[in-house]
Design an enzyme around this catalytic site. Sequence first.
Site, PDB file in Angstrom:
ATOM      1  N   ILE A 111       0.998  -1.113   0.219  1.00  0.00           N
ATOM      2  CA  ILE A 111       0.008   0.079  -0.025  1.00  0.00           C
ATOM      3  C   ILE A 111       0.665   1.254  -0.136  1.00  0.00           C
ATOM      4  O   ILE A 111       0.610   2.226  -0.447  1.00  0.00           O
ATOM      5  CB  ILE A 111      -0.961   0.035   1.114  1.00  0.00           C
ATOM      6  CG1 ILE A 111      -2.066   1.012   1.116  1.00  0.00           C
ATOM      7  CG2 ILE A 111      -0.199   0.397   2.605  1.00  0.00           C
ATOM      8  CD1 ILE A 111      -3.328   0.625   1.864  1.00  0.00           C
ATOM      9  N   ASP A 166       1.097  -0.717   9.561  1.00  0.00           N
ATOM     10  CA  ASP A 166       1.359   0.434  10.259  1.00  0.00           C
ATOM     11  C   ASP A 166       3.034   0.633  10.350  1.00  0.00           C
ATOM     12  O   ASP A 166       3.084   1.962  10.067  1.00  0.00           O
ATOM     13  CB  ASP A 166       1.047   0.168  11.707  1.00  0.00           C
ATOM     14  CG  ASP A 166       0.715   1.447  12.626  1.00  0.00           C
ATOM     15  OD1 ASP A 166       0.902   2.774  11.957  1.00  0.00           O
ATOM     16  OD2 ASP A 166       0.365   1.311  13.649  1.00  0.00           O
TER      17      ASP A 166
HETATM   18  P1  ADP Z   1      -4.101  -5.567  11.962  1.00  0.00           P
HETATM   19  O1  ADP Z   1      -3.238  -5.283  13.423  1.00  0.00           O
HETATM   20  O2  ADP Z   1      -5.399  -4.562  11.783  1.00  0.00           O
HETATM   21  O3  ADP Z   1      -4.221  -7.098  11.875  1.00  0.00           O
HETATM   22  P2  ADP Z   1      -1.663  -5.726  10.431  1.00  0.00           P
HETATM   23  O4  ADP Z   1      -0.931  -4.662   9.697  1.00  0.00           O
HETATM   24  O5  ADP Z   1      -1.142  -6.918  11.133  1.00  0.00           O
HETATM   25  O6  ADP Z   1      -2.772  -5.064  10.949  1.00  0.00           O
HETATM   26  O7  ADP Z   1      -2.244  -6.445   9.118  1.00  0.00           O
HETATM   27  C1  ADP Z   1      -3.586  -5.819   8.176  1.00  0.00           C
HETATM   28  C2  ADP Z   1      -3.420  -6.367   6.815  1.00  0.00           C
HETATM   29  O8  ADP Z   1      -2.220  -5.594   6.385  1.00  0.00           O
HETATM   30  C3  ADP Z   1      -2.799  -7.824   6.552  1.00  0.00           C
HETATM   31  O9  ADP Z   1      -3.891  -8.406   5.808  1.00  0.00           O
HETATM   32  C4  ADP Z   1      -1.338  -7.906   6.249  1.00  0.00           C
HETATM   33  O10 ADP Z   1      -0.956  -8.743   5.386  1.00  0.00           O
HETATM   34  C5  ADP Z   1      -1.645  -6.424   5.365  1.00  0.00           C
HETATM   35  N1  ADP Z   1      -0.486  -5.830   5.207  1.00  0.00           N
HETATM   36  C6  ADP Z   1       0.908  -5.674   5.646  1.00  0.00           C
HETATM   37  N2  ADP Z   1       1.810  -4.864   5.170  1.00  0.00           N
HETATM   38  C7  ADP Z   1       1.076  -4.325   4.254  1.00  0.00           C
HETATM   39  C8  ADP Z   1       1.407  -3.576   3.245  1.00  0.00           C
HETATM   40  N3  ADP Z   1       2.856  -2.909   3.102  1.00  0.00           N
HETATM   41  N4  ADP Z   1       0.690  -3.026   2.128  1.00  0.00           N
HETATM   42  C9  ADP Z   1      -0.727  -3.487   2.205  1.00  0.00           C
HETATM   43  N5  ADP Z   1      -1.074  -4.323   3.220  1.00  0.00           N
HETATM   44  C10 ADP Z   1      -0.064  -4.728   4.192  1.00  0.00           C
END
Ligand code: ADP
Length: 173
Positions: free
Chosen positions: A10, A33
């Site tokens: 993203i 994040d």
């Molecule tokens: P949460 O604590 O809300 O579960 P996470 O960051 O652990 O948040 O995961 C939320 C989603 O974001 C997951 O599906 C993960 O695979 C995805 N994710 C992690 N890194 C990225 C990125 N760089 N771009 C898009 N999605 C991501």
Amino acid sequence: MKIEVVRGDITRIAADAIVNAANTSLLGGGGVDGAIHRAGGPAILEDCRKIIARQGGCKTGEAVITGAGDLPAKYVIHTVGPVWNGGTHGEEEKLASCYRNSLQLARDHQCCTVTFPNISTGIYHFPKEKAAAIAVRAVQSFLAGQPAGINVIFVCFDEENYSLLKAELKIGH
Ligand code: ADP
């Protein structure tokens, strides 16, 4: 109004607003994040600290908006997804609120393109299939009530979410 699904990181996709799956502290964390704060640089955390000083963080299901630092966007919208805890603690409604409140902030800031990660489906362990259905329903019903078009792009990091979102939106493989 258009809803798309792409597979990728993203932080690499240009949008008016990039939604972050943050935590209540707004101080950054792992997963998407961490990636957003790393790619966007310290300006995002500086803006988060101002919000923390004002309101002490962000509640689950709610959203706040900051600048986007070095990211290819004007804004980052930080929303706090629910931690999955069996499904009897309002998790589904809170996840829908994340999408709704994020889109409301995007609309208030005249954003035309908004990218979403799959909120709560990482460290917070929300079941992916359920999360995909909730995400699509919440976004579709918000957009249906909007005269001005917002284009939403779900940016899926993993193949499973990518397939589930495409299936929810009935996009061919
Ligand atoms: P949460 O604590 O809300 O579960 P996470 O960051 O652990 O948040 O995961 C939320 C989603 O974001 C997951 O599906 C993960 O695979 C995805 N994710 C992690 N890194 C990225 C990125 N760089 N771009 C898009 N999605 C991501």
